[in-house]
Design a protein around this motif. Structure first.
Motif, PDB file in Angstrom:
ATOM      1  N   VAL A 102      10.947 -53.053-109.782  1.00 49.69           N
ATOM      2  CA  VAL A 102       9.511 -52.816-110.098  1.00 49.69           C
ATOM      3  C   VAL A 102       8.917 -51.638-110.293  1.00 49.69           C
ATOM      4  O   VAL A 102       8.211 -51.169-111.545  1.00 49.69           O
ATOM      5  N   TRP A 103       9.094 -50.661-109.643  1.00 49.20           N
ATOM      6  CA  TRP A 103       8.835 -49.465-109.618  1.00 49.20           C
ATOM      7  C   TRP A 103       9.713 -48.814-110.809  1.00 49.20           C
ATOM      8  O   TRP A 103       8.943 -48.121-111.576  1.00 49.20           O
ATOM      9  N   GLY A 104      10.758 -49.113-111.210  1.00 46.29           N
ATOM     10  CA  GLY A 104      11.280 -48.717-112.393  1.00 46.29           C
ATOM     11  C   GLY A 104      10.808 -49.474-113.741  1.00 46.29           C
ATOM     12  O   GLY A 104      11.288 -49.015-114.740  1.00 46.29           O
ATOM     13  N   MET A 105      10.177 -50.312-113.779  1.00 44.79           N
ATOM     14  CA  MET A 105       9.449 -50.807-114.838  1.00 44.79           C
ATOM     15  C   MET A 105       7.980 -50.785-115.013  1.00 44.79           C
ATOM     16  O   MET A 105       7.241 -52.037-114.973  1.00 44.79           O
ATOM     17  N   PRO A 106       7.224 -49.590-114.820  1.00 43.13           N
ATOM     18  CA  PRO A 106       5.872 -49.805-114.628  1.00 43.13           C
ATOM     19  C   PRO A 106       5.085 -50.274-115.946  1.00 43.13           C
ATOM     20  O   PRO A 106       5.361 -50.030-116.949  1.00 43.13           O
ATOM     21  N   GLU A 107       4.391 -51.506-115.604  1.00 46.16           N
ATOM     22  CA  GLU A 107       3.509 -51.966-116.701  1.00 46.16           C
ATOM     23  C   GLU A 107       2.183 -52.363-116.212  1.00 46.16           C
ATOM     24  O   GLU A 107       1.812 -52.385-115.063  1.00 46.16           O
ATOM     25  N   LEU A 108       1.304 -52.103-117.394  1.00 44.67           N
ATOM     26  CA  LEU A 108       0.109 -52.039-117.146  1.00 44.67           C
ATOM     27  C   LEU A 108      -0.721 -53.483-117.030  1.00 44.67           C
ATOM     28  O   LEU A 108      -0.029 -54.569-117.385  1.00 44.67           O
ATOM     29  N   CYS A 109      -2.148 -53.513-116.994  1.00 41.38           N
ATOM     30  CA  CYS A 109      -2.834 -54.725-116.881  1.00 41.38           C
ATOM     31  C   CYS A 109      -2.606 -55.715-117.866  1.00 41.38           C
ATOM     32  O   CYS A 109      -2.638 -55.506-118.831  1.00 41.38           O
ATOM     33  N   TYR A 110      -2.199 -56.866-117.279  1.00 43.44           N
ATOM     34  CA  TYR A 110      -1.937 -58.231-118.182  1.00 43.44           C
ATOM     35  C   TYR A 110      -0.537 -57.886-118.965  1.00 43.44           C
ATOM     36  O   TYR A 110      -0.421 -59.035-119.849  1.00 43.44           O
ATOM     37  N   ALA A 111       0.083 -56.808-118.806  1.00 44.31           N
ATOM     38  CA  ALA A 111       1.260 -56.831-119.648  1.00 44.31           C
ATOM     39  C   ALA A 111       2.360 -56.660-118.676  1.00 44.31           C
ATOM     40  O   ALA A 111       3.614 -56.070-119.392  1.00 44.31           O
ATOM     41  N   GLU A 112       2.367 -57.346-117.500  1.00 41.50           N
ATOM     42  CA  GLU A 112       3.673 -57.284-116.454  1.00 41.50           C
ATOM     43  C   GLU A 112       4.705 -58.180-116.665  1.00 41.50           C
ATOM     44  O   GLU A 112       5.018 -58.794-115.726  1.00 41.50           O
ATOM     45  N   ALA A 113       5.150 -58.366-118.055  1.00 43.73           N
ATOM     46  CA  ALA A 113       6.075 -59.478-118.263  1.00 43.73           C
ATOM     47  C   ALA A 113       7.509 -59.317-117.604  1.00 43.73           C
ATOM     48  O   ALA A 113       7.896 -60.180-116.992  1.00 43.73           O
ATOM     49  N   ARG A 114       7.920 -57.952-117.477  1.00 39.04           N
ATOM     50  CA  ARG A 114       9.113 -57.925-116.813  1.00 39.04           C
ATOM     51  C   ARG A 114       9.088 -58.125-115.370  1.00 39.04           C
ATOM     52  O   ARG A 114       9.848 -58.556-114.657  1.00 39.04           O
ATOM     53  N   SER A 115       7.858 -57.506-114.810  1.00 38.85           N
ATOM     54  CA  SER A 115       7.879 -57.498-113.257  1.00 38.85           C
ATOM     55  C   SER A 115       7.412 -59.000-112.792  1.00 38.85           C
ATOM     56  O   SER A 115       8.179 -59.300-111.816  1.00 38.85           O
ATOM     57  N   VAL A 116       6.751 -59.678-113.603  1.00 38.78           N
ATOM     58  CA  VAL A 116       6.583 -61.193-113.032  1.00 38.78           C
ATOM     59  C   VAL A 116       7.745 -61.765-113.186  1.00 38.78           C
ATOM     60  O   VAL A 116       8.048 -62.930-112.501  1.00 38.78           O
ATOM     61  N   GLU A 117       8.690 -61.368-114.182  1.00 37.08           N
ATOM     62  CA  GLU A 117       9.941 -62.060-114.169  1.00 37.08           C
ATOM     63  C   GLU A 117      10.845 -62.045-113.017  1.00 37.08           C
ATOM     64  O   GLU A 117      11.463 -62.796-112.506  1.00 37.08           O
ATOM     65  N   GLN A 118      10.704 -60.738-112.671  1.00 36.27           N
ATOM     66  CA  GLN A 118      11.475 -60.219-111.423  1.00 36.27           C
ATOM     67  C   GLN A 118      10.952 -60.960-110.213  1.00 36.27           C
ATOM     68  O   GLN A 118      11.757 -61.627-109.349  1.00 36.27           O
ATOM     69  N   HIS A 119       9.923 -61.329-110.305  1.00 35.56           N
ATOM     70  CA  HIS A 119       9.153 -62.012-108.959  1.00 35.56           C
ATOM     71  C   HIS A 119       9.575 -63.518-109.332  1.00 35.56           C
ATOM     72  O   HIS A 119       9.896 -64.360-108.167  1.00 35.56           O
ATOM     73  N   ARG A 120       9.332 -64.041-110.365  1.00 33.85           N
ATOM     74  CA  ARG A 120       9.607 -65.529-110.515  1.00 33.85           C
ATOM     75  C   ARG A 120      11.119 -65.686-110.347  1.00 33.85           C
ATOM     76  O   ARG A 120      11.453 -66.481-109.347  1.00 33.85           O
ATOM     77  N   GLU A 121      12.205 -64.757-110.695  1.00 40.58           N
ATOM     78  CA  GLU A 121      13.540 -64.831-110.330  1.00 40.58           C
ATOM     79  C   GLU A 121      13.755 -65.068-108.801  1.00 40.58           C
ATOM     80  O   GLU A 121      14.519 -65.741-108.233  1.00 40.58           O
ATOM     81  N   MET A 122      13.001 -64.016-107.885  1.00 43.33           N
ATOM     82  CA  MET A 122      13.229 -64.111-106.656  1.00 43.33           C
ATOM     83  C   MET A 122      12.533 -65.398-105.817  1.00 43.33           C
ATOM     84  O   MET A 122      13.394 -65.862-105.162  1.00 43.33           O
ATOM     85  N   LEU A 123      11.564 -65.713-106.451  1.00 45.87           N
ATOM     86  CA  LEU A 123      10.970 -67.105-105.832  1.00 45.87           C
ATOM     87  C   LEU A 123      11.921 -68.131-106.143  1.00 45.87           C
ATOM     88  O   LEU A 123      12.090 -68.952-105.143  1.00 45.87           O
ATOM     89  N   GLU A 124      12.483 -68.262-107.437  1.00 43.58           N
ATOM     90  CA  GLU A 124      13.320 -69.422-107.446  1.00 43.58           C
ATOM     91  C   GLU A 124      14.572 -69.297-106.662  1.00 43.58           C
ATOM     92  O   GLU A 124      15.092 -70.317-106.064  1.00 43.58           O
ATOM     93  N   ARG A 125      15.199 -68.168-106.449  1.00 43.41           N
ATOM     94  CA  ARG A 125      16.329 -67.767-105.675  1.00 43.41           C
ATOM     95  C   ARG A 125      16.017 -68.408-104.278  1.00 43.41           C
ATOM     96  O   ARG A 125      17.057 -68.753-103.590  1.00 43.41           O
ATOM     97  N   GLU A 126      14.918 -67.881-103.584  1.00 42.28           N
ATOM     98  CA  GLU A 126      14.464 -68.322-102.375  1.00 42.28           C
ATOM     99  C   GLU A 126      14.338 -69.764-102.219  1.00 42.28           C
ATOM    100  O   GLU A 126      13.997 -70.426-101.051  1.00 42.28           O
ATOM    101  N   GLY A 127      13.980 -70.759-103.097  1.00 52.94           N
ATOM    102  CA  GLY A 127      13.912 -72.042-103.059  1.00 52.94           C
ATOM    103  C   GLY A 127      12.541 -72.426-103.078  1.00 52.94           C
ATOM    104  O   GLY A 127      11.965 -73.632-102.898  1.00 52.94           O
ATOM    105  N   PHE A 128      11.543 -71.790-103.623  1.00 47.50           N
ATOM    106  CA  PHE A 128      10.063 -72.033-103.791  1.00 47.50           C
ATOM    107  C   PHE A 128       9.903 -72.819-104.866  1.00 47.50           C
ATOM    108  O   PHE A 128      10.774 -72.874-105.853  1.00 47.50           O
ATOM    109  N   ARG A 129       8.977 -73.474-105.037  1.00 47.40           N
ATOM    110  CA  ARG A 129       8.324 -74.553-105.948  1.00 47.40           C
ATOM    111  C   ARG A 129       7.544 -73.640-106.749  1.00 47.40           C
ATOM    112  O   ARG A 129       6.507 -73.342-106.257  1.00 47.40           O
TER     113      ARG A 129
END
Length: 474
Positions: free
Chosen positions: A25-52
């Motif tokens: 996420v440090w390597g893809m700095p995105e501004l306010c409400y434009a965090e498309a790649r960052s949130v995708e990284q977080h979503r993928e990690m949540l799914e990998r961990e088994g969160f709903r």
């Protein structure tokens, strides 16, 4: 094995994965409400961990929530991942050196904030599953803390209605409980419309929108003498009317950030600024339109949760920094002024230790700094549910927030150490709350006592919407 030892072991087992998430996420700095790649990284990690996983939370495309567990209390752990403009910087060096082709940077450490918060939530998830204990843990991936008030919109949409307690943290120079003091604020754009004309041949036919902005700024500057001493007002030109001085500017736009001790004190200040804008329009025979971009509430304290967090931090002890960490921190300190370092200690009510580039103690809960404070949309969550925040020691002492020095330290081993350390403390508090219903009851009673007869009322106007697609940093 004690429960806190078990949860800390679960955090430690996952540290490499979440350090990597923070670095990505440090390597893809995105501004306010434009965090498309960052949130995708977080979503993928949540799914990998088994969160709903719930995406587009509160109809915000860059907000995400992951839940695990069944029944029992609901524990929210809040993360962020938005960056700041104009702070591009290479990592791991103690000199300003922008990354080629990049303009933004994680100058407030939100790459660490989000990864550390999810690390704590993932450890709690594993603990609940291993022990068969009723309870739910949620990770809230929150965008747009820097100016967008996303959590305020999420609260207004009901995203926290069934939450029992909320836990968060922020990167800093010191480890400890965050002093629950912040300013309520509102961001408003004022757009003045006049009439263009030739500035030499027909100036009398023009009506300058730029004159209106300048007169508004003068009026607000005179107002500063007559407002509470802890209130703050800032402004920035978004559109000065063009680059041609021989054209009377027909349109100009200014953004105001108005801060006050609490929402009750903020509202009359906002109305006074609006009157000054109307007066500037009247004086220049222009018109003015306004748009509220964001608004946040002040933080509410919660003593039972703060005590639980401090207990966990004291049990952990200070972050285990290495000699190499201290060497890099010392190099960063050489880029700072002595007053930066002194102010950092005084802000936390601590004696100045000039020979310690990293602070290796837990700040006492009783420490009361006298420094100035900013604002955060965590404030709105704290009015809705009992909330506690930690500070994690991830920067050299004296490092100012929103600086290239923060970005330079954002992928360092010492930043990773501070992030994992505070993740253990947050996970420990979540465990305390799940295992001890009395802690949640005390936290809720404290919360109700602080609210008194003033239930939460969003500072956002009813028609305000998240500023999706709008650059809040220009």
């Amino acid at each position: 094995m004690r429960n806190e030892d078990e949860i800390w072991r679960l955090v430690e087992a996952k540290r490499a994965e979440y350090q990597a998430l923070a670095d990505r996420v440090w390597g893809m700095p995105e501004l306010c409400y434009a965090e498309a790649r960052s949130v995708e990284q977080h979503r993928e990690m949540l799914e990998r961990e088994g969160f709903r996983v719930t995406t587009d939370l509160a109809d915000i495309p860059t907000a995400v929530m992951g839940e695990a567990g069944e029944g029992g209390p609901v524990i929210a752990i809040l993360g962020e991942y938005d960056a700041l403009p104009g702070l591009s910087q290479e990592a791991g060096i103690a000199e300003p050196k922008p990354v080629p082709g990049e303009t933004s940077g994680h100058g407030c450490g939100h790459n660490l904030l989000g990864a550390g918060a999810m690390l704590a939530a993932a450890a709690v998830k594993d603990w609940l599953k291993a022990n068969g204990i009723p309870g739910r843990v949620r990770y809230y991936g929150c965008p747009a803390e820097e100016g967008g008030a996303a959590k305020g919109f999420m609260v207004r949409a009901g995203a926290f209605d069934d939450v029992d307690i909320a836990i968060s943290w922020h990167p800093a120079c010191f480890a400890g409980v965050n002093e629950p003091v912040s300013l309520a604020n509102t961001r408003i754009d004022f757009t003045f419309h006049g009439r263009s004309s030739h500035a030499a041949a027909a100036p009398h036919l023009g009506r300058s929108a730029l004159d209106a902005v300048e007169l508004m700024n003068v009026g607000v500057n005179y107002m500063r003498e007559h407002m509470p001493s802890d209130a703050r007002i800032h402004y920035a030109y978004l559109d000065a009317g063009g680059i041609a001085p021989n054209v009377v500017q027909g349109r100009a736009k200014v953004r105001y950030l108005i801060r006050a001790r609490d929402v009750q004190e903020l509202r009359p200040l906002v109305e006074r600024v609006r009157k000054i804008a109307d007066g500037a329009a009247l004086m220049t025979e222009t018109t003015v339109e306004t748009q509220v971009i964001s608004a946040v509430s002040n933080l509410l304290a919660n003593e039972p949760l703060e005590a639980a967090l401090h207990t966990n931090l004291e049990r952990l002890g200070p972050p285990p920094f290495t000699a190499e960490d201290r060497e890099f921190a010392a190099a960063i300190q050489k880029t700072l002024r002595e007053e930066d370092i002194t102010a950092a200690y005084r802000r936390h009510g601590l004696p100045v230790e000039k020979d310690k580039p990293l602070h290796d103690a837990i700040v006492p809960v009783s420490s009361k700094g006298a420094g100035m404070v900013g604002s955060t949309d965590v404030g709105d969550v704290s009015w809705k549910v009992p909330t506690v925040q930690a500070r994690g020691a991830t920067w050299a002492v004296g490092t100012p927030a929103h600086s290239w020095q923060v970005v330079a330290q954002g992928k360092s081993p010492m930043a990773h150490t501070g992030m994992v350390h505070v993740a253990k403390a947050m996970a420990g508090v979540a465990l305390d709350a799940i295992r001890d219903p009395g802690l949640i009851a005390k936290a809720k009673a404290d919360h109700q006592a602080r609210i008194g007869g003033r239930p939460y009322e969003s500072p956002l106007p009813a028609d305000a919407k998240p500023a999706l697609g709008m650059s809040l940093a220009e």
